[in-house]
Design an enzyme around this catalytic site. Structure first.
Site, short mmCIF file in Angstrom:
data_model
loop_
_atom_site.label_atom_id
_atom_site.label_comp_id
_atom_site.label_asym_id
_atom_site.label_seq_id
_atom_site.Cartn_x
_atom_site.Cartn_y
_atom_site.Cartn_z
N ILE A 1 64.83 107.68 53.32
CA ILE A 1 66.22 107.22 53.32
C ILE A 1 66.33 105.84 53.97
O ILE A 1 67.01 104.95 53.45
CB ILE A 1 67.14 108.26 54.01
CG1 ILE A 1 67.11 109.57 53.22
CG2 ILE A 1 68.58 107.74 54.11
CD1 ILE A 1 67.81 110.75 53.89
N ARG B 1 72.14 112.34 61.99
CA ARG B 1 72.61 113.51 62.74
C ARG B 1 73.42 113.04 63.94
O ARG B 1 73.05 112.07 64.63
CB ARG B 1 71.43 114.35 63.23
CG ARG B 1 70.79 115.22 62.17
CD ARG B 1 71.72 116.33 61.67
NE ARG B 1 71.12 117.20 60.68
CZ ARG B 1 71.24 117.03 59.35
NH1 ARG B 1 71.93 116.02 58.86
NH2 ARG B 1 70.68 117.90 58.53
N ASP C 1 79.19 109.43 59.57
CA ASP C 1 79.33 110.54 58.62
C ASP C 1 78.92 111.86 59.27
O ASP C 1 79.11 112.93 58.70
CB ASP C 1 78.45 110.27 57.39
CG ASP C 1 78.55 111.36 56.33
OD1 ASP C 1 79.68 111.72 55.97
OD2 ASP C 1 77.50 111.85 55.88
N GLU D 1 79.89 118.92 64.95
CA GLU D 1 80.75 118.93 63.76
C GLU D 1 80.88 120.36 63.24
O GLU D 1 79.95 121.16 63.40
CB GLU D 1 80.17 118.00 62.67
CG GLU D 1 78.80 118.42 62.16
CD GLU D 1 78.19 117.41 61.20
OE1 GLU D 1 78.23 116.20 61.45
OE2 GLU D 1 77.63 117.89 60.18
N HIS E 1 80.58 114.30 56.87
CA HIS E 1 79.21 114.70 56.49
C HIS E 1 79.09 114.92 54.97
O HIS E 1 78.86 116.03 54.51
CB HIS E 1 78.78 115.96 57.25
CG HIS E 1 77.28 116.11 57.29
ND1 HIS E 1 76.61 116.74 58.32
CD2 HIS E 1 76.31 115.71 56.42
CE1 HIS E 1 75.31 116.74 58.08
NE2 HIS E 1 75.11 116.11 56.92
N ILE E 2 79.24 113.81 54.24
CA ILE E 2 79.17 113.91 52.77
C ILE E 2 77.99 113.10 52.21
O ILE E 2 78.00 112.71 51.05
CB ILE E 2 80.49 113.43 52.12
CG1 ILE E 2 80.84 111.99 52.55
CG2 ILE E 2 81.63 114.38 52.44
CD1 ILE E 2 81.88 111.32 51.65
N GLY E 3 76.98 112.85 53.06
CA GLY E 3 75.85 112.01 52.64
C GLY E 3 75.25 112.39 51.30
O GLY E 3 74.97 111.55 50.46
N SER E 4 75.04 113.68 51.09
CA SER E 4 74.35 114.11 49.86
C SER E 4 75.34 114.62 48.81
O SER E 4 74.93 115.17 47.78
CB SER E 4 73.35 115.22 50.20
OG SER E 4 74.04 116.33 50.74
C1 DGY Z 1 70.72 116.81 54.97
O1 DGY Z 1 70.24 117.12 53.89
O2 DGY Z 1 70.10 116.96 56.04
C2 DGY Z 1 72.09 116.26 54.94
O3 DGY Z 1 72.48 115.74 56.16
C3 DGY Z 1 73.04 117.34 54.51
O4 DGY Z 1 73.17 118.22 55.56
#
Ligand code: DGY
Length: 328
Positions: free
Chosen positions: A159, A239, A263, A268, A286-289
């Protein structure tokens, strides 16, 4: 033939749900259940596999109680800091995560945070939505230009590298810190800092992409924030536990940190309420994925892992568990 029993705590995309219906006997725990953990343990009774998400905290107590029928747990995430690996190893339960398939979505989201924070997207949108734009002639909110600035990346895994690729297209200079330097081919012109503290000193923008471990817990705190250039912008899509909320909030209040794009949050979905009061924060839940394509790929990979473990063949992405000393 009886289908294996799968206990799950989330609703997944249609294609993933269809595969679950086809290949398993599903037991669904309501995601918003206040007793989600107890219900998961009940649903696990006689189940072959568990399909969970980072909302489920699987600690030593959980592994003491989890029924012996469970052979594999798949988490709908690349991160697995919500799972006690030692306890999983002690119960000889395989653990699988979803690396790789969410790289682009999460890197895109980090860029959204970077741009949202630096261009004061929250304040600007609020101005428009509250009608204040029409009422004032001085409504232009001046942000901070990323072009030519140093983006410090803590954690240069998949990432981090995908973020570097995107940030280069904004004309940013990439510096990074990682356990090991990347090969020249992968690093390109990115500058490696062996010490994360040295990385902080040059990071006009800082983006966190390290896993949350006891070593990285509260990496960004009052002392380390003081190392950042004045007016730095902080991005966290990894995180929440990587940074100390009180220290970041204090720095945002004085402008020592000009803005933050976040995020993920410690504790959370219950976040420090001061974040929401601040104007110079750009906050997402927390909408990263969270794209359709990525959630589908994550679900399919999790099921591939479960299928493989239950069939006794090599699984695509098992988490390496520590050696179980109690069995030595
Ligand atoms: C992950 O895959 O770890 C993302 O943060 C979704 O929780």
């Amino acid at each position: 033939m009886n289908k294996p029993i799968l206990a799950q705590t989330e609703h997944f995309t249609k294609d993933v749900e269809a595969r679950i219906e086809r290949d398993f006997t599903p037991r669904r725990v309501a995601p918003d259940s206040p007793s989600r953990r107890e219900e998961l343990l009940r649903a696990a009774d006689g189940a072959d596999a568990l399909f969970i998400s980072p909302v489920d905290r699987l600690d030593a107590e959980f592994f003491r109680r989890v029924p012996a029928s469970v052979k594999v747990i798949a988490t709908f995430s690349v991160g697995y800091d919500h799972i006690d690996l030692r306890a999983a190893a002690g119960r000889k339960i395989a653990l699988a995560n979803t690396p790789g398939v969410l790289t682009d979505a999460t890197a895109d989201l980090a860029m959204l945070l970077l741009l949202g924070a630096s261009r004061r997207a929250y304040e600007s949108e609020q101005l428009l939505r509250t009608g204040a734009w029409a009422k004032t002639s001085s409504a232009r909110l001046l942000g901070w230009q990323p072009t030519g600035k140093v983006l410090g990346i803590l954690g240069m895994g998949r990432i981090g590298q995908a973020v570097a690729l995107r940030a280069r297209s904004l004309g940013m200079k990439i510096h990074y810190s990682n356990r090991n330097p990347l090969s020249q081919e992968l690093a390109g012109d990115a500058v490696f800092h062996e010490s994360p503290l040295h990385l902080l000193r040059v990071s006009q923008f800082l983006s966190l992409h390290a896993p949350h471990t006891p070593e990285t817990h509260h990496f960004l705190n009052a002392q380390t924030i003081a190392l950042l250039p004045a007016g730095a912008i902080v991005i966290n899509s990894a995180r929440g536990g990587l940074l100390e909320d009180e220290a970041l909030i204090a720095a945002l209040k004085t402008g020592r940190v000009a803005a933050a794009g976040l995020d993920v949050f410690e504790g959370e979905p219950n976040i420090n309420p001061e974040y929401v009061q601040l104007q110079n924060t750009f906050l997402l839940p927390h909408i990263g994925s969270a794209t359709l394509e990525t959630n589908s790929a994550m679900g399919m990979l999790a099921l591939d892992n479960i299928d493989a473990v239950l069939a006794g063949v090599p699984a695509p992405s098992l988490v390496k568990l520590p050696a179980d000393k109690s069995l030595a």
